[in-house]
Design a protein around this motif. Structure first.
Motif, PDB file in Angstrom:
ATOM      1  N   TYR A   1     -12.277  -3.506  -6.426  1.00 52.22           N
ATOM      2  CA  TYR A   1     -12.526  -3.236  -5.006  1.00 52.22           C
ATOM      3  C   TYR A   1     -11.513  -2.234  -4.450  1.00 52.22           C
ATOM      4  O   TYR A   1     -11.888  -1.224  -3.857  1.00 52.22           O
ATOM      5  CB  TYR A   1     -12.482  -4.558  -4.218  1.00 52.22           C
ATOM      6  CG  TYR A   1     -12.747  -4.361  -2.743  1.00 52.22           C
ATOM      7  CD1 TYR A   1     -14.032  -4.089  -2.283  1.00 52.22           C
ATOM      8  CD2 TYR A   1     -11.704  -4.423  -1.810  1.00 52.22           C
ATOM      9  CE1 TYR A   1     -14.278  -3.880  -0.932  1.00 52.22           C
ATOM     10  CE2 TYR A   1     -11.943  -4.212  -0.463  1.00 52.22           C
ATOM     11  CZ  TYR A   1     -13.233  -3.940  -0.032  1.00 52.22           C
ATOM     12  OH  TYR A   1     -13.469  -3.725   1.305  1.00 52.22           O
ATOM     13  N   LEU A   2     -10.225  -2.513  -4.662  1.00 53.64           N
ATOM     14  CA  LEU A   2      -9.201  -1.638  -4.062  1.00 53.64           C
ATOM     15  C   LEU A   2      -9.044  -0.333  -4.828  1.00 53.64           C
ATOM     16  O   LEU A   2      -8.799   0.719  -4.244  1.00 53.64           O
ATOM     17  CB  LEU A   2      -7.856  -2.370  -3.985  1.00 53.64           C
ATOM     18  CG  LEU A   2      -7.792  -3.503  -2.957  1.00 53.64           C
ATOM     19  CD1 LEU A   2      -6.429  -4.179  -2.996  1.00 53.64           C
ATOM     20  CD2 LEU A   2      -8.086  -2.987  -1.552  1.00 53.64           C
ATOM     21  N   GLY A   3      -9.172  -0.402  -6.161  1.00 55.19           N
ATOM     22  CA  GLY A   3      -8.976   0.802  -6.973  1.00 55.19           C
ATOM     23  C   GLY A   3     -10.127   1.787  -6.823  1.00 55.19           C
ATOM     24  O   GLY A   3      -9.918   3.003  -6.892  1.00 55.19           O
ATOM     25  N   ALA A   4     -11.346   1.276  -6.635  1.00 54.97           N
ATOM     26  CA  ALA A   4     -12.496   2.180  -6.663  1.00 54.97           C
ATOM     27  C   ALA A   4     -13.528   1.913  -5.562  1.00 54.97           C
ATOM     28  O   ALA A   4     -13.866   2.801  -4.788  1.00 54.97           O
ATOM     29  CB  ALA A   4     -13.175   2.092  -8.036  1.00 54.97           C
TER      30      ALA A   4
ATOM     31  N   GLU B   1      -3.835   6.037  -3.360  1.00 55.44           N
ATOM     32  CA  GLU B   1      -2.392   5.775  -3.395  1.00 55.44           C
ATOM     33  C   GLU B   1      -2.175   4.303  -3.094  1.00 55.44           C
ATOM     34  O   GLU B   1      -2.901   3.713  -2.311  1.00 55.44           O
ATOM     35  CB  GLU B   1      -1.697   6.609  -2.321  1.00 55.44           C
ATOM     36  CG  GLU B   1      -1.121   7.891  -2.877  1.00 55.44           C
ATOM     37  CD  GLU B   1      -0.475   8.724  -1.795  1.00 55.44           C
ATOM     38  OE1 GLU B   1       0.317   8.178  -1.020  1.00 55.44           O
ATOM     39  OE2 GLU B   1      -0.807   9.923  -1.741  1.00 55.44           O
ATOM     40  N   GLY B   2      -1.211   3.692  -3.727  1.00 58.72           N
ATOM     41  CA  GLY B   2      -0.863   2.312  -3.367  1.00 58.72           C
ATOM     42  C   GLY B   2      -1.656   1.256  -4.113  1.00 58.72           C
ATOM     43  O   GLY B   2      -1.090   0.286  -4.587  1.00 58.72           O
ATOM     44  N   ALA B   3      -2.977   1.439  -4.245  1.00 61.91           N
ATOM     45  CA  ALA B   3      -3.788   0.378  -4.846  1.00 61.91           C
ATOM     46  C   ALA B   3      -4.473   0.831  -6.137  1.00 61.91           C
ATOM     47  O   ALA B   3      -5.467   0.256  -6.554  1.00 61.91           O
ATOM     48  CB  ALA B   3      -4.836  -0.099  -3.854  1.00 61.91           C
ATOM     49  N   ALA B   4      -3.924   1.849  -6.796  1.00 65.52           N
ATOM     50  CA  ALA B   4      -4.574   2.408  -7.987  1.00 65.52           C
ATOM     51  C   ALA B   4      -4.496   1.473  -9.185  1.00 65.52           C
ATOM     52  O   ALA B   4      -5.315   1.557 -10.101  1.00 65.52           O
ATOM     53  CB  ALA B   4      -3.936   3.748  -8.344  1.00 65.52           C
TER      54      ALA B   4
END
Ligand code: TYM
Length: 353
Positions: free
Chosen positions: A34-37, A201-204
């Motif tokens: 969810y956060l990465g993509a 940025e941050g959640a990769a």
């Protein structure tokens, strides 16, 4: 449902393109996905012409159960729509519905070096766990199929941008895709735009709740290490409260010494929009308990509506299939055009009519 509307008027320059994919290999997507993509998939719809693909061909590179794959493919589509992928604006489709993916993968495989493919770290990790006899040739050529997925949607001249929203773990596959695009162009003439990775940025890289140095992963994490999008509130709260931190008490960002707390801070900040320094200030002196409790509510605030919408969408599988039919038609038209050019460039004789 209305016809697909382009985000820009026909007179304007074509919108830059986006392509991305996700494997239907679990009963739920997780917080890293969810956060990465996936969050980027949704926001990019406003400014780009988007193609989003549930990559079932990739899902069979490891042993699988056919009925489970079918169920998880529809479940993936339902979750994507529930998260905000809008099938009227984005082209949402299943990879196996567009046979050109496999066809272009063959062509690109023929310009990929064996050594080059052998250096892919995801292949090395997975194959070392499974051993040579348990590793398929499909797993080896997985990144070539991924390159084909992306390059089939190479933009028309005039819109020379192709962005690929993914997490950090896909960076190497994107590099290979760029290399193959440039190699093909060099050998056969300008055909593909080299795609750009769009990595947040941050959640990769969201890490495992139990092993904060390892990636949160469908295939490698234990259930206690993963936060599933479709998880029920009770177990979700428990997992977050039990997330590995350290023997200290301070809620401070420190990748080396406090990997667990740092991961939780990243998740909190990415979901809630509060900056990491502001979170550190908010929880100064309050210990990990309150911080984790609040984080669980932030996660539930995001995922509860998605879980409910997913359940509602799954109640109407015929509608999901109809959406996929439309998506396959739109994606298929673009893929067919690209493949026609590729066949001609490579030197295949056109089929007589
Ligand atoms: P998949 O299905 O493993 O993961 C889907 C997306 O989630 C991201 N991701 C993460 N991001 C941050 N932290 C994590 N812990 C985390 N775990 C997963 C992945 O980077 C990915 O963006 N090879 C792709 C599927 C694919 C694809 C494509 C992607 C096939 N063809 C073409 C882009 C373009 C994959 O394994 O995704």
């Amino acid at each position: 449902m209305p016809e697909a509307s382009s985000p820009v008027s026909p007179a304007a320059a074509p919108a830059p393109r986006v392509f991305s994919g996700i494997q239907p290999t679990a009963d739920s997507f997780h917080l890293g996905n969810y956060l990465g993509a996936l969050r980027q998939w949704v926001s990019l719809q406003d400014t780009h012409e988007t193609f989003y693909c549930v990559v079932d061909l990739h899902a069979i590179t490891v042993e699988h159960d056919p009925e489970l794959l079918r169920r998880r493919t529809r479940l993936s589509v339902a979750q994507l729509i529930a998260m905000g992928v809008d099938p009227d604006r984005a082209t949402l489709f299943v990879q196996s519905h567009v046979p050109e993916h496999a066809e272009l993968a063959w062509v690109l495989g023929c310009i990929t070096g064996f050594g080059e493919a052998s250096r892919m770290t995801q292949f090395k990790d997975k194959s070392s766990k499974q051993g040579a006899s348990g590793t398929s040739v499909g797993l080896f050529t997985y990144p070539v199929l991924q390159a084909a997925d992306i390059l089939l949607y190479t933009p028309d001249p005039g819109s020379a941008v192709l962005r690929v929203p993914v997490g950090e773990d896909q960076r190497q596959h994107l590099e290979l895709t760029r290399t193959l695009a440039q190699r093909f162009n060099h050998r056969f003439g300008e055909t593909f735009v080299a795609p750009e990775a769009h990595i947040p940025e941050g959640a990769a890289k969201i890490t495992d709740l139990q092993e904060p140095d390892a990636k949160m992963s469908k295939s490698a994490s234990s259930p206690q290490g993963i936060i599933d999008v479709l998880e029920e509130p009770g177990p979700m709260r428990k997992k977050i409260m039990r997330a590995v931190t350290d023997t200290g008490t301070e809620v401070v960002y420190d990748e080396e010494k406090k990997a667990g707390v740092t991961n939780l801070l990243r998740i909190y900040s990415a979901l809630d929009g509060t900056s990491v320094p502001d979170l550190e200030a908010k929880y100064a002196g309050s210990g990990y308990g309150q911080f984790k409790k609040d984080l669980a509510e932030v996660v539930l605030g995001t995922f509860t509506p998605i879980r409910e919408r997913t359940a509602a969408l799954l109640d109407d599988p015929a509608e999901l299939d109809r959406i996929l039919g439309k998506g396959a038609e739109r994606a298929g038209a673009v893929a067919a055009r690209t493949m026609e050019i590729v066949r001609e460039r490579v030197g295949f004789v056109g089929r007589g009519r």
